[in-house]
Structures are given as C-alpha cells and as structure tokens.
Design a protein around this motif. Sequence first.
Motif, PDB file in Angstrom:
ATOM      1  N   TYR A 107       0.989  -1.275   0.163  1.00  0.00           N
ATOM      2  CA  TYR A 107      -0.178  -0.134   0.110  1.00  0.00           C
ATOM      3  C   TYR A 107       0.874   1.252   0.036  1.00  0.00           C
ATOM      4  CZ  TYR A 107      -3.773  -3.119   0.989  1.00  0.00           C
ATOM      5  OH  TYR A 107      -4.467  -4.224   1.038  1.00  0.00           O
ATOM      6  N   LYS A 165     -10.108   1.061   6.552  1.00  0.00           N
ATOM      7  CA  LYS A 165      -9.152   0.340   5.843  1.00  0.00           C
ATOM      8  C   LYS A 165      -8.648  -0.935   6.952  1.00  0.00           C
ATOM      9  CE  LYS A 165      -8.293   3.250   2.776  1.00  0.00           C
ATOM     10  NZ  LYS A 165      -9.490   4.223   2.892  1.00  0.00           N
ATOM     11  N   HIS A 166      -9.591  -1.096   7.810  1.00  0.00           N
ATOM     12  CA  HIS A 166      -9.245  -2.359   8.742  1.00  0.00           C
ATOM     13  C   HIS A 166      -9.441  -3.653   7.846  1.00  0.00           C
ATOM     14  CE1 HIS A 166      -8.852  -0.132  12.411  1.00  0.00           C
ATOM     15  NE2 HIS A 166     -10.119   0.476  12.014  1.00  0.00           N
ATOM     16  N   LEU A 168      -6.645  -5.431   6.380  1.00  0.00           N
ATOM     17  CA  LEU A 168      -5.705  -5.442   5.519  1.00  0.00           C
ATOM     18  C   LEU A 168      -4.823  -6.683   5.898  1.00  0.00           C
ATOM     19  CD1 LEU A 168      -5.307  -1.594   4.735  1.00  0.00           C
ATOM     20  CD2 LEU A 168      -6.757  -3.709   3.509  1.00  0.00           C
ATOM     21  N   ASN A 169      -4.251  -7.395   4.878  1.00  0.00           N
ATOM     22  CA  ASN A 169      -3.087  -8.008   5.230  1.00  0.00           C
ATOM     23  C   ASN A 169      -1.756  -7.771   4.582  1.00  0.00           C
ATOM     24  OD1 ASN A 169      -1.475 -10.271   5.606  1.00  0.00           O
ATOM     25  ND2 ASN A 169      -2.764 -11.873   4.559  1.00  0.00           N
ATOM     26  N   VAL A 170      -1.006  -6.693   5.081  1.00  0.00           N
ATOM     27  CA  VAL A 170      -0.213  -6.122   4.587  1.00  0.00           C
ATOM     28  C   VAL A 170       1.286  -6.760   4.410  1.00  0.00           C
ATOM     29  CG1 VAL A 170       1.453  -4.004   5.026  1.00  0.00           C
ATOM     30  CG2 VAL A 170      -1.128  -3.935   5.087  1.00  0.00           C
ATOM     31  N   VAL A 189      -3.415   2.134  11.716  1.00  0.00           N
ATOM     32  CA  VAL A 189      -4.120   1.061  10.930  1.00  0.00           C
ATOM     33  C   VAL A 189      -3.109   0.208  10.261  1.00  0.00           C
ATOM     34  CG1 VAL A 189      -5.713   0.500   9.148  1.00  0.00           C
ATOM     35  CG2 VAL A 189      -6.480   1.968  11.029  1.00  0.00           C
ATOM     36  N   MET A 190      -2.275   0.863   9.551  1.00  0.00           N
ATOM     37  CA  MET A 190      -1.339   0.209   8.660  1.00  0.00           C
ATOM     38  C   MET A 190      -0.013  -0.558   9.356  1.00  0.00           C
ATOM     39  SD  MET A 190      -2.915   0.695   6.025  1.00  0.00           S
ATOM     40  CE  MET A 190      -1.769   0.004   4.897  1.00  0.00           C
ATOM     41  N   THR A 191       0.187   0.141  10.475  1.00  0.00           N
ATOM     42  CA  THR A 191       1.271  -0.549  11.022  1.00  0.00           C
ATOM     43  C   THR A 191       1.357  -1.309  12.394  1.00  0.00           C
ATOM     44  OG1 THR A 191       1.801   1.412  12.442  1.00  0.00           O
ATOM     45  CG2 THR A 191       2.685   1.477  10.123  1.00  0.00           C
ATOM     46  N   SER A 194      -1.518  -5.089  11.164  1.00  0.00           N
ATOM     47  CA  SER A 194      -1.852  -5.348   9.916  1.00  0.00           C
ATOM     48  C   SER A 194      -1.064  -6.376   9.067  1.00  0.00           C
ATOM     49  CB  SER A 194      -1.888  -4.039   8.945  1.00  0.00           C
ATOM     50  OG  SER A 194      -0.676  -3.612   8.866  1.00  0.00           O
ATOM     51  N   ASP A 196       0.767  -8.778  10.649  1.00  0.00           N
ATOM     52  CA  ASP A 196       1.131 -10.016  11.513  1.00  0.00           C
ATOM     53  C   ASP A 196       0.984 -11.275  10.897  1.00  0.00           C
ATOM     54  OD1 ASP A 196       1.412  -8.178  13.647  1.00  0.00           O
ATOM     55  OD2 ASP A 196      -0.498  -8.955  14.614  1.00  0.00           O
ATOM     56  N   TYR A 203       7.608  -1.752   6.772  1.00  0.00           N
ATOM     57  CA  TYR A 203       6.875  -0.141   6.671  1.00  0.00           C
ATOM     58  C   TYR A 203       7.958   0.684   6.345  1.00  0.00           C
ATOM     59  CZ  TYR A 203       3.669  -3.396   9.141  1.00  0.00           C
ATOM     60  OH  TYR A 203       2.931  -4.439   9.684  1.00  0.00           O
TER      61      TYR A 203
END
Length: 272
Positions: A107, A165-166, A168-170, A189-191, A194, A196, A203
Amino acid sequence: MRKREHYKPTKFKLPSSHYDKDAADRTVTFISLLKHTKGEWYGRPFELIDWQEQIVRDLFGILKPNGYRQFNTAYIEIPKKQGKSELAAAIALYLTCGDFEHGGEIYGCAADRQQASIVFDVAVQMVEQNPALKARIKPLISQKRLIYKPLNSFYQVLSSEAYTKHGLNVHGVVFDELHAQPNRQLYDVMTKGSGDARKQPLYFLITTAGTDRHSICWEVHQKAEDILAGRKRDPSFYPVIFGADEEEDWTDEEVWKKANPGGRKHLPSIKA
C-alpha cells in the motif's frame, strides 16, 4: 549493476543477524533495471547513489538467523529534491514484484489521495519503461492499483480515511510525507497488526521534515532520534535522518552537506 564501494552494514545490525550479499544484490539489481521518470534523467537507469544504496542494502540484506529481514520499519527523513518519490516507487515495485510474496498487499499511503498518487504515478511510469514488468503487470489506473500477475500481488494507493482500511493483510507499506498526516489513524491501522500474518512485512516511511510537534510524524521522528543517539533500542526499527540540528549554522557548507545526501548538485548556491 552499480555497487557501493566499501559498503559497511549499519551499526544497528544485531550480532545475531548477518549480511546476505546476494539478497541485497538482488534488490539493487532490480532497482537498477528501472528507469528515471523526471526531467533530464528521464529514461536513464536508476543507479542508486551511495545514501540510497546504503539504505537498500541495510533493509534487504541484513537478515535474522531465520532468514527474514531484521528491520520491519524504516524511517527516512530527507530534504526536498533528493529523489524521494523515485526511491519510494522503486521500493514499492520491489515489494510487489521482486520479494516473492504470493498475494502480497503493498500500500502507498499519504495524507490524501493526490499525495499518495505521486509515488504511484512514478511507479506506473517506471513500469511503462520496463518491458518485462509491463508484460506482467496489469494496471488499474482508475483504482490506483498495479497487479503483478505472476504472484497475484498488488500495489494500491490509500489515503487518510483510515476508518475504511481495517482487515488488510499487509506485506509492505510505503508511507509518503508522514509529516502531512492529519492524525495518527492511518498510521496506526497500517502498522499495528496489519502485517502479523506476513513473515517479513516492511513499513517504509519516507518524509521531509515537519514542524507539528503533536503529530504522529514528530513521534516517530523522536523515536528515530532517540535510537540514533543511543537513548532507545529497537532492533526492528531503521532510522535515517538527513538534516541540520537546530543549533547548527545553516550558512556553513558542511551543514549543507549533512542535510543534502545527494551531493553537490543538490547544494544551494548562496555563497558570494
């Protein structure tokens, strides 16, 4: 492929970690096959200069005993006009196409869709100039998404409407101009959690300096400064700050060099 002479791993490499030259070379080679997208540099191979290559080799070449990357968060603070967008786009494309993460979700985040689109648009132009990537990537420009078909991975633009944005599989986040975030929602939310489900999420936070001391960027900046000064320890966090200290003389050419890692061509012309 350009190789930095006398590369020395960062002092933040753990004794238990090791430098994998092949892993680092793979990333540097991938980036060198991309091309610049702006002005007089348009169409030229993206050969990393020393400060960029140091970051890339540290992030992608320093591995834990289990073979995964030691650093999962990089904070890069740098002045304007240093090639920030090009480096961020190259990192995003590598995470999408070169990191061998099936179904990888990468993302590109920023304060608003327009800012997030700056790095995305650079990445699109890089793909257009690379026949191998162009043949393998499906662009969905209206959705601001690039899909890498061999891995079914994608690079997607997001902006600061964090409440949507919840879930997500980042695998990777490229956060552009962190200092401009209106609040900490998107960052959190992104860090936080997300990635795990991924083995080695990254990041990548890259920003020019900000002035708001109540922002998430200032919080991360302070953490980076504390780690650089030895006041705090976090082996997963990679800090880089290019800039002058408040008490330093901005007319001193040595201070210019400290704040301008790109070298002489980026230094101001103010001497009489």
